[in-house]
Design an enzyme around this catalytic site. Structure first.
Site, PDB file in Angstrom:
ATOM      1  N   ARG A 164      50.886   9.971  14.867  1.00  0.00           N
ATOM      2  CA  ARG A 164      51.316  10.166  16.263  1.00  0.00           C
ATOM      3  C   ARG A 164      50.271   9.562  17.201  1.00  0.00           C
ATOM      4  O   ARG A 164      50.611   8.950  18.208  1.00  0.00           O
ATOM      5  CB  ARG A 164      51.490  11.652  16.587  1.00  0.00           C
ATOM      6  CG  ARG A 164      52.735  12.269  16.006  1.00  0.00           C
ATOM      7  CD  ARG A 164      52.919  13.709  16.520  1.00  0.00           C
ATOM      8  NE  ARG A 164      54.077  14.337  15.874  1.00  0.00           N
ATOM      9  CZ  ARG A 164      55.334  14.139  16.265  1.00  0.00           C
ATOM     10  NH1 ARG A 164      55.591  13.346  17.291  1.00  0.00           N
ATOM     11  NH2 ARG A 164      56.325  14.724  15.631  1.00  0.00           N
TER      12      ARG A 164
ATOM     13  N   ARG B 152      60.348  12.148  21.507  1.00  0.00           N
ATOM     14  CA  ARG B 152      59.123  12.272  20.714  1.00  0.00           C
ATOM     15  C   ARG B 152      58.189  13.269  21.374  1.00  0.00           C
ATOM     16  O   ARG B 152      58.113  13.316  22.601  1.00  0.00           O
ATOM     17  CB  ARG B 152      58.413  10.912  20.618  1.00  0.00           C
ATOM     18  CG  ARG B 152      59.223   9.811  19.982  1.00  0.00           C
ATOM     19  CD  ARG B 152      59.436   9.978  18.515  1.00  0.00           C
ATOM     20  NE  ARG B 152      58.166  10.027  17.767  1.00  0.00           N
ATOM     21  CZ  ARG B 152      58.088  10.421  16.492  1.00  0.00           C
ATOM     22  NH1 ARG B 152      59.177  10.827  15.872  1.00  0.00           N
ATOM     23  NH2 ARG B 152      56.934  10.436  15.869  1.00  0.00           N
TER      24      ARG B 152
ATOM     25  N   GLY C 136      70.268   6.382  27.921  1.00  0.00           N
ATOM     26  CA  GLY C 136      69.633   5.979  29.172  1.00  0.00           C
ATOM     27  C   GLY C 136      70.446   6.252  30.417  1.00  0.00           C
ATOM     28  O   GLY C 136      70.314   5.525  31.407  1.00  0.00           O
ATOM     29  N   THR C 137      71.273   7.301  30.404  1.00  0.00           N
ATOM     30  CA  THR C 137      72.006   7.592  31.656  1.00  0.00           C
ATOM     31  C   THR C 137      71.048   8.117  32.716  1.00  0.00           C
ATOM     32  O   THR C 137      71.221   7.856  33.900  1.00  0.00           O
ATOM     33  CB  THR C 137      73.148   8.606  31.433  1.00  0.00           C
ATOM     34  OG1 THR C 137      72.607   9.876  31.068  1.00  0.00           O
ATOM     35  CG2 THR C 137      74.132   8.110  30.396  1.00  0.00           C
TER      36      THR C 137
ATOM     37  N   ALA D 297      53.134  19.073  30.081  1.00  0.00           N
ATOM     38  CA  ALA D 297      51.877  19.762  29.733  1.00  0.00           C
ATOM     39  C   ALA D 297      51.768  19.748  28.207  1.00  0.00           C
ATOM     40  O   ALA D 297      52.705  19.379  27.517  1.00  0.00           O
ATOM     41  CB  ALA D 297      51.916  21.199  30.252  1.00  0.00           C
ATOM     42  N   GLU D 298      50.638  20.182  27.689  1.00  0.00           N
ATOM     43  CA  GLU D 298      50.461  20.132  26.227  1.00  0.00           C
ATOM     44  C   GLU D 298      51.452  21.048  25.525  1.00  0.00           C
ATOM     45  O   GLU D 298      51.988  20.711  24.483  1.00  0.00           O
ATOM     46  CB  GLU D 298      49.029  20.495  25.858  1.00  0.00           C
ATOM     47  CG  GLU D 298      48.057  19.376  26.249  1.00  0.00           C
ATOM     48  CD  GLU D 298      46.659  19.643  25.758  1.00  0.00           C
ATOM     49  OE1 GLU D 298      45.791  19.870  26.626  1.00  0.00           O
ATOM     50  OE2 GLU D 298      46.450  19.632  24.546  1.00  0.00           O
TER      51      GLU D 298
ATOM     52  N   VAL E 174      54.993  22.349  24.884  1.00  0.00           N
ATOM     53  CA  VAL E 174      56.286  21.679  25.064  1.00  0.00           C
ATOM     54  C   VAL E 174      57.174  22.473  26.036  1.00  0.00           C
ATOM     55  O   VAL E 174      57.235  23.699  25.981  1.00  0.00           O
ATOM     56  CB  VAL E 174      57.007  21.520  23.702  1.00  0.00           C
ATOM     57  CG1 VAL E 174      58.393  20.920  23.879  1.00  0.00           C
ATOM     58  CG2 VAL E 174      56.175  20.647  22.771  1.00  0.00           C
TER      59      VAL E 174
ATOM     60  N   HIS F  88      64.681  18.355  31.238  1.00  0.00           N
ATOM     61  CA  HIS F  88      65.123  19.230  30.153  1.00  0.00           C
ATOM     62  C   HIS F  88      66.444  19.865  30.584  1.00  0.00           C
ATOM     63  O   HIS F  88      66.556  20.337  31.730  1.00  0.00           O
ATOM     64  CB  HIS F  88      64.062  20.307  29.879  1.00  0.00           C
ATOM     65  CG  HIS F  88      64.419  21.216  28.760  1.00  0.00           C
ATOM     66  ND1 HIS F  88      64.276  20.861  27.440  1.00  0.00           N
ATOM     67  CD2 HIS F  88      64.940  22.467  28.763  1.00  0.00           C
ATOM     68  CE1 HIS F  88      64.689  21.866  26.666  1.00  0.00           C
ATOM     69  NE2 HIS F  88      65.093  22.852  27.451  1.00  0.00           N
TER      70      HIS F  88
ATOM     71  N   GLU G 168      75.218  15.411  34.805  1.00  0.00           N
ATOM     72  CA  GLU G 168      75.501  14.991  36.193  1.00  0.00           C
ATOM     73  C   GLU G 168      74.433  15.576  37.129  1.00  0.00           C
ATOM     74  O   GLU G 168      73.963  14.917  38.045  1.00  0.00           O
ATOM     75  CB  GLU G 168      76.898  15.445  36.611  1.00  0.00           C
ATOM     76  CG  GLU G 168      78.007  14.617  35.961  1.00  0.00           C
ATOM     77  CD  GLU G 168      79.384  15.267  36.064  1.00  0.00           C
ATOM     78  OE1 GLU G 168      80.308  14.784  35.389  1.00  0.00           O
ATOM     79  OE2 GLU G 168      79.513  16.274  36.791  1.00  0.00           O
TER      80      GLU G 168
HETATM   81  C1  GRF Z   1      69.725  14.363  28.430  1.00  0.00           C
HETATM   82  O1  GRF Z   1      70.674  15.321  28.056  1.00  0.00           O
HETATM   83  C2  GRF Z   1      68.418  15.039  28.709  1.00  0.00           C
HETATM   84  O2  GRF Z   1      68.537  16.350  29.194  1.00  0.00           O
HETATM   85  C3  GRF Z   1      67.778  15.094  27.368  1.00  0.00           C
HETATM   86  O3  GRF Z   1      68.184  13.945  26.675  1.00  0.00           O
HETATM   87  C4  GRF Z   1      69.373  13.452  27.281  1.00  0.00           C
HETATM   88  C5  GRF Z   1      69.068  12.083  27.778  1.00  0.00           C
HETATM   89  O4  GRF Z   1      70.219  11.430  27.996  1.00  0.00           O
HETATM   90  N1  GRF Z   1      66.338  15.100  27.530  1.00  0.00           N
HETATM   91  P1  GRF Z   1      70.149   9.903  28.521  1.00  0.00           P
HETATM   92  O5  GRF Z   1      69.524   9.082  27.413  1.00  0.00           O
HETATM   93  O6  GRF Z   1      69.307   9.896  29.778  1.00  0.00           O
HETATM   94  O7  GRF Z   1      71.584   9.565  28.760  1.00  0.00           O
END
Ligand code: GRF
Length: 203
Positions: A64, A90, A11-12, A140-141, A143, A108, A171
């Site tokens: 799902r 997911r 969760g950063t 979008a559908e 990925v 991403h 960062e």
């Molecule tokens: C990040 O590297 C992000 O690019 C990817 O998953 C990681 C999430 O990290 N989708 P965090 O849980 O937000 O620290």
């Protein structure tokens, strides 16, 4: 704008979004954090910030569709208007993605469309590129293929390992995702019905 953040781990990115919405200039409020895995650090971060959390454990669902249906119910319960996938690991089903089209963002760790899928950082290292980065896009559908809202470039150093590069990309993520949240949350950037983002004409 009422925002939900979906997580699966540390969760950063969630942390960066929570700090962004606290700014007086922000037009967003995080009303719920949903994790598909119990006990992850991201849930503790949300609780520490006084944000409601829910765990929807994908292992407890037969399909799902049922998993996504439960996520959708929580989003409706909280009157969510914008969903941020922050390290959410997911793949969401077509019906869910279509319902939230234009109202769901993902981050991403590459400059899409390069290096889609998992291990994007490793793919960049192995491809020998000198610049990679991160991308915030509408979901979008297909990925990792939705309209791009924000990108930030990150150099790859000859000394880089997957870890050092991932840290540098993260960062950048912590700047890019908050910026994208404000652009979409404020209505400055919208997704058109054709799945593209119209050029904003400067009046
Ligand atoms: C990040 O590297 C992000 O690019 C990817 O998953 C990681 C999430 O990290 N989708 P965090 O849980 O937000 O620290």
């Amino acid at each position: 704008t009422r925002v939900a953040v979906l997580i699966s781990g540390s969760g950063t990115n969630l942390q960066a979004l929570m700090e962004q919405v606290k700014k007086p200039s922000s037009s967003a409020e995080i009303v719920v954090v949903i994790s598909n895995r119990p006990g992850v650090m991201g849930l503790k971060r949300a609780s520490m910030a006084g944000i409601q959390t829910r765990v929807v454990d994908h292992k407890l669902y037969g399909s799902r569709a049922e998993f996504d249906g439960t996520i959708d119910k929580v989003l409706e319960e909280f009157g969510v208007e914008l969903v941020c996938l922050a390290g959410f690991m997911r793949i969401l089903t077509g019906p869910f993605v279509r319902k939230w089209s234009g109202k769901m963002l993902n981050i991403h760790p590459s400059l899409l469309p390069s290096f889609k899928g998992v291990n994007a950082q490793k793919q960049a290292l192995q491809a020998g590129v000198r610049v990679t980065g991160c991308t915030v896009h509408f979901v979008a559908e297909e990925v990792d293929a939705g309209a791009i809202v924000v990108q930030e470039a990150v150099p790859i150093l000859v000394t880089d390992t997957e870890d050092s590069l991932s840290e540098r990309i993260r960062e950048a993520e912590h700047r890019a995702f908050p910026a994208a949240l404000e652009l979409v949350g404020s209505g400055a950037v919208k997704l058109r019905d054709d799945g593209r983002i119209p050029p904003s004409v400067k009046l």
